[in-house]
Design an enzyme around this catalytic site. Structure first.
Site, PDB file in Angstrom:
ATOM      1  N   ARG A   1       2.297  -8.665  16.685  1.00  9.56           N
ATOM      2  CA  ARG A   1       3.065  -9.017  15.229  1.00  9.56           C
ATOM      3  C   ARG A   1       4.317  -9.085  15.469  1.00  9.56           C
ATOM      4  O   ARG A   1       5.018  -9.279  16.706  1.00  9.56           O
ATOM      5  CB  ARG A   1       2.777  -6.657  15.366  1.00  9.56           C
ATOM      6  CG  ARG A   1       1.554  -6.510  15.399  1.00  9.56           C
ATOM      7  CD  ARG A   1       1.426  -4.691  15.073  1.00  9.56           C
ATOM      8  NE  ARG A   1       1.160  -5.040  13.402  1.00  9.56           N
ATOM      9  CZ  ARG A   1       2.091  -3.871  12.976  1.00  9.56           C
ATOM     10  NH1 ARG A   1       1.472  -3.169  13.619  1.00  9.56           N
ATOM     11  NH2 ARG A   1       1.749  -3.491  11.704  1.00  9.56           N
TER      12      ARG A   1
ATOM     13  N   SER B   1       9.985  -3.727   3.427  1.00  3.64           N
ATOM     14  CA  SER B   1       9.099  -3.121   5.249  1.00  3.64           C
ATOM     15  C   SER B   1      10.376  -2.380   5.549  1.00  3.64           C
ATOM     16  O   SER B   1      11.933  -2.032   5.635  1.00  3.64           O
ATOM     17  CB  SER B   1       9.515  -3.888   5.848  1.00  3.64           C
ATOM     18  OG  SER B   1       9.087  -3.361   7.248  1.00  3.64           O
TER      19      SER B   1
ATOM     20  N   LYS C   1       2.458  11.065   9.740  1.00  5.61           N
ATOM     21  CA  LYS C   1       2.991   9.702  10.748  1.00  5.61           C
ATOM     22  C   LYS C   1       3.982   8.926  10.813  1.00  5.61           C
ATOM     23  O   LYS C   1       4.925   9.095  12.201  1.00  5.61           O
ATOM     24  CB  LYS C   1       1.492   8.628  11.000  1.00  5.61           C
ATOM     25  CG  LYS C   1       2.231   7.397  11.882  1.00  5.61           C
ATOM     26  CD  LYS C   1       0.696   7.699  12.515  1.00  5.61           C
ATOM     27  CE  LYS C   1       0.078   5.588  11.897  1.00  5.61           C
ATOM     28  NZ  LYS C   1       0.786   4.641  12.734  1.00  5.61           N
ATOM     29  N   SER C   2       4.895   8.864   9.978  1.00  3.02           N
ATOM     30  CA  SER C   2       5.997   7.946   9.733  1.00  3.02           C
ATOM     31  C   SER C   2       7.062   8.985   9.622  1.00  3.02           C
ATOM     32  O   SER C   2       7.848   8.848  10.505  1.00  3.02           O
ATOM     33  CB  SER C   2       5.945   7.177   8.113  1.00  3.02           C
ATOM     34  OG  SER C   2       5.323   6.602   8.116  1.00  3.02           O
TER      35      SER C   2
ATOM     36  N   ASP D   1      -0.127   0.638   3.309  1.00  2.00           N
ATOM     37  CA  ASP D   1      -1.435   1.662   4.450  1.00  2.00           C
ATOM     38  C   ASP D   1      -2.545   1.827   3.282  1.00  2.00           C
ATOM     39  O   ASP D   1      -4.005   2.365   3.912  1.00  2.00           O
ATOM     40  CB  ASP D   1      -0.624   1.960   5.120  1.00  2.00           C
ATOM     41  CG  ASP D   1       0.128   1.908   6.301  1.00  2.00           C
ATOM     42  OD1 ASP D   1       0.077   0.810   6.066  1.00  2.00           O
ATOM     43  OD2 ASP D   1       1.166   2.450   6.454  1.00  2.00           O
TER      44      ASP D   1
ATOM     45  N   ARG E   1      -6.031  -7.313   7.929  1.00  2.00           N
ATOM     46  CA  ARG E   1      -6.709  -6.726   7.413  1.00  2.00           C
ATOM     47  C   ARG E   1      -7.364  -6.747   5.829  1.00  2.00           C
ATOM     48  O   ARG E   1      -8.162  -6.274   4.893  1.00  2.00           O
ATOM     49  CB  ARG E   1      -5.904  -5.493   6.951  1.00  2.00           C
ATOM     50  CG  ARG E   1      -5.851  -4.414   7.971  1.00  2.00           C
ATOM     51  CD  ARG E   1      -5.119  -2.681   7.309  1.00  2.00           C
ATOM     52  NE  ARG E   1      -4.655  -1.747   8.650  1.00  2.00           N
ATOM     53  CZ  ARG E   1      -3.767  -1.186   8.677  1.00  2.00           C
ATOM     54  NH1 ARG E   1      -2.499  -0.909   7.928  1.00  2.00           N
ATOM     55  NH2 ARG E   1      -3.295  -0.256  10.070  1.00  2.00           N
TER      56      ARG E   1
ATOM     57  N   GLN F   1       9.622  -0.129   7.853  1.00  2.00           N
ATOM     58  CA  GLN F   1      10.552  -0.287   8.905  1.00  2.00           C
ATOM     59  C   GLN F   1      11.556  -1.313   9.517  1.00  2.00           C
ATOM     60  O   GLN F   1      12.385  -0.855  10.684  1.00  2.00           O
ATOM     61  CB  GLN F   1       9.072  -0.853  10.145  1.00  2.00           C
ATOM     62  CG  GLN F   1       7.847  -0.174   9.828  1.00  2.00           C
ATOM     63  CD  GLN F   1       6.714  -0.842  10.449  1.00  2.00           C
ATOM     64  OE1 GLN F   1       6.539  -0.971  11.212  1.00  2.00           O
ATOM     65  NE2 GLN F   1       5.806   0.385  10.913  1.00  2.00           N
TER      66      GLN F   1
ATOM     67  N   ARG G   1      -7.502   1.836  10.139  1.00  2.00           N
ATOM     68  CA  ARG G   1      -7.231   2.301   9.006  1.00  2.00           C
ATOM     69  C   ARG G   1      -8.503   1.099   8.535  1.00  2.00           C
ATOM     70  O   ARG G   1      -9.449   1.743   7.132  1.00  2.00           O
ATOM     71  CB  ARG G   1      -6.058   1.503   7.805  1.00  2.00           C
ATOM     72  CG  ARG G   1      -4.797   2.772   8.652  1.00  2.00           C
ATOM     73  CD  ARG G   1      -3.795   2.348   7.970  1.00  2.00           C
ATOM     74  NE  ARG G   1      -2.418   3.022   8.367  1.00  2.00           N
ATOM     75  CZ  ARG G   1      -2.381   3.704   8.280  1.00  2.00           C
ATOM     76  NH1 ARG G   1      -3.446   5.101   7.932  1.00  2.00           N
ATOM     77  NH2 ARG G   1      -1.087   4.355   8.751  1.00  2.00           N
TER      78      ARG G   1
ATOM     79  N   ARG H   1      10.205   9.974  12.780  1.00  2.00           N
ATOM     80  CA  ARG H   1      11.448   9.601  12.529  1.00  2.00           C
ATOM     81  C   ARG H   1      11.992  10.816  13.057  1.00  2.00           C
ATOM     82  O   ARG H   1      12.932  10.909  13.685  1.00  2.00           O
ATOM     83  CB  ARG H   1      11.542   9.204  10.863  1.00  2.00           C
ATOM     84  CG  ARG H   1      12.059   8.004  10.955  1.00  2.00           C
ATOM     85  CD  ARG H   1      11.083   7.856   9.244  1.00  2.00           C
ATOM     86  NE  ARG H   1      10.930   6.470   8.671  1.00  2.00           N
ATOM     87  CZ  ARG H   1       9.800   5.714   9.064  1.00  2.00           C
ATOM     88  NH1 ARG H   1       8.812   5.441   9.726  1.00  2.00           N
ATOM     89  NH2 ARG H   1      10.148   4.472   7.790  1.00  2.00           N
TER      90      ARG H   1
END
Ligand code: S3P
Length: 458
Positions: A127, A176, A23-24, A344, A375, A178, A418, A28
């Site tokens: 977030r 991070s 997914k990451s 994750d 989480r 992101q 998750r 991108r």
């Protein structure tokens, strides 16, 4: 209507599993192709909810993107990039609940001389965004955000007025990927040099892909230096299997008796394989067989079908097959500097720890509290219901005293993909029947997860 999933104990899990593409890397691949010059062909693009959001948003920004399904869950995507300043201006964009899309896209929009409002869905709107707003302001962007009374944080929607950026030197306060990627993408538009120093190395997919697209970028461990330059298409990108998706089956095969599985063509970038390192330390039997991306079978067969030209991939992502057998696990300590390489995977590692002998401590996992849900809370609540000995110590530490037994129970996803998948695997390894409530969120990253799990239930 919210759906539940009933899990019965699995006797063993055997065979080979193909997990969805990463997914990451997929996010991108669309973003970087869209702002480079030329056509990029993306093979094995995963059709999960989040990646489809990125694809749709860039279409809304005027980028010509077409898609042909290769399987029910993957597609071949063609992106016609027209360069850094080619995106159409929009008054507002809705990003749903994809945090990676929101934060990385903010970097690109900060570089463009236009004003846009980025809106998020219910979960994304909770977030934190100061982590990207602050460095982007230092680079010269004007950013307005939503503030919540009594909190110092900033939340979506964000109004971004970009253009005229200047490079900065930025020591990141949080580890991070992101945030790092957001600044790097903004740096592509900035005058002068952008330097980023990470507190702990995080996933480096952006750096790797920018190199493939001929960016002027240098990486020296935790320090990255980038200079403004237009990008040219890498031609073709093959997206390997997602190690984060694979980790559910790696843990399942480790803790369910008499199991033996092979996970095919998974991305094994060292910034992502913390789960393998930790599970091996706990006693897991995991073997890797690496292969070069060029020889990747999927890419080859796609190439045969399309007749597309191949290109050099010296900066590409490492890929391998992962072989796992059942083993007895012992507790371990997962330290702060390991967290980014398995952030994750912490929920599923908590399940592994609950089935291990002895004590496992997870230190410095505060970032887990600000994912799609908290989480730490979701996993501790659920695993306690299943009879695990798990507690939160202080703000960021989790202590699990493992035992061989987990008992079936009614647990819930907390609307987090998750957490949901980790609890399904816990159910497979538990005694009795487990019901996982509210499982539709799984489609965010792994739409065929339950279909694969059902294969092991009969
Ligand atoms: C991601 C980085 C991580 C991870 C997320 C995807 C990325 O988030 O948890 O699922 O693609 O860069 P943070 O950067 O917030 O740690």
């Amino acid at each position: 209507m919210r759906h539940s999933f009933v899990v019965k104990p699995a006797k063993s899990i055997k065979g080979s599993v193909v997990v969805p593409a990463d997914k990451s890397i997929a996010h991108r691949s669309i973003m970087i192709s869209a702002i480079s010059k030329g056509k990029t062909e993306i093979l094995n693009f995963p059709l999960n909810k989040d990646c489809l959001i990125t694809l749709r948003v860039f279409q809304e920004l005027g980028v010509k993107i077409s898609m042909i399904k290769s399987t029910p869950y993957t597609a071949r995507v063609l992106v016609e990039g027209k360069g850094l300043y080619s995106l159409k201006s929009k008054q507002s964009l809705f990003i749903g609940d994809s945090g990676t899309t929101f934060r990385l896209l903010s970097g690109i929009l900060a570089g463009l001389p236009a004003s846009v409002i980025l809106k998020g869905g219910i979960s994304l709107s909770r977030r934190p965004m100061s982590r990207i707003a602050q460095p982007l302001r230092k680079m010269g962007a004007v950013i307005k955000s939503r503030q919540v009374r009594g909190k110092m944080e900033e939340y979506p929607p964000l109004m971004i007025k970009g253009g005229n950026l200047k490079g900065i030197s930025y020591k990141m306060p949080v580890a991070s990927a992101q945030v790092k990627s957001c600044i790097l993408l903004a740096g592509l538009f900035a005058q002068g040099r952008t330097t980023i120093i990470e507190p702990i190395k995080t996933r480096d997919h952006t750096e790797k892909m920018l190199k493939q697209f001929k960016a002027k970028i240098k990486v020296k461990r935790e320090k990255i230096i980038l200079q403004k330059k237009s990008l040219c298409s890498a031609g073709r990108i093959y997206i390997p299997g997602d190690i984060s998706c694979a980790s559910f089956f790696i843990v399942a095969a480790t803790i369910i008796p008499d199991s033996r599985i092979c996970l095919k063509s998974v991305g094994i970038n060292p910034t992502r394989t913390g789960i393998i390192k930790v599970l091996r330390r706990m006693g897991a039997d995991i073997k890797l067989k690496t292969k070069s991306e060029k020889r990747k079978t999927g890419a080859k067969s796609e190439k045969r079908k399309t007749g597309a030209k191949s290109e050099k991939r010296k900066d590409g992502e490492p890929i391998g097959d992962i072989f796992v057998r059942t083993s007895k696990l012992r507790g371990t300590v997962i330290k702060k500097d390991e967290i980014p390489s398995l952030i994750d995977e912490l929920p599923i590692l908590m399940v592994a720890a609950a089935k291990a002998d002895g004590k496992t401590e997870i230190i410095g996992a505060g970032e887990l509290k600000i994912k799609e849900t908290d989480r730490i809370n979701s996993m501790v609540t659920n695993l306690l219901k299943m009879g695990a000995d798990i507690k939160i110590a202080g703000l960021r530490k989790i202590i699990i005293r493992g035992s061989t037994g987990l008992k079936g129970a009614r647990v819930r996803s907390f609307a987090d993909h998750r957490t949901a998948m980790s609890m399904v695997i816990a159910g497979l390894a538990a005694e009795g029947r487990t019901v996982v409530d509210d499982i539709d969120c799984i489609a965010k990253s792994f739409p065929n997860f339950l279909k694969l799990v059902k294969r092991f239930l009969c």
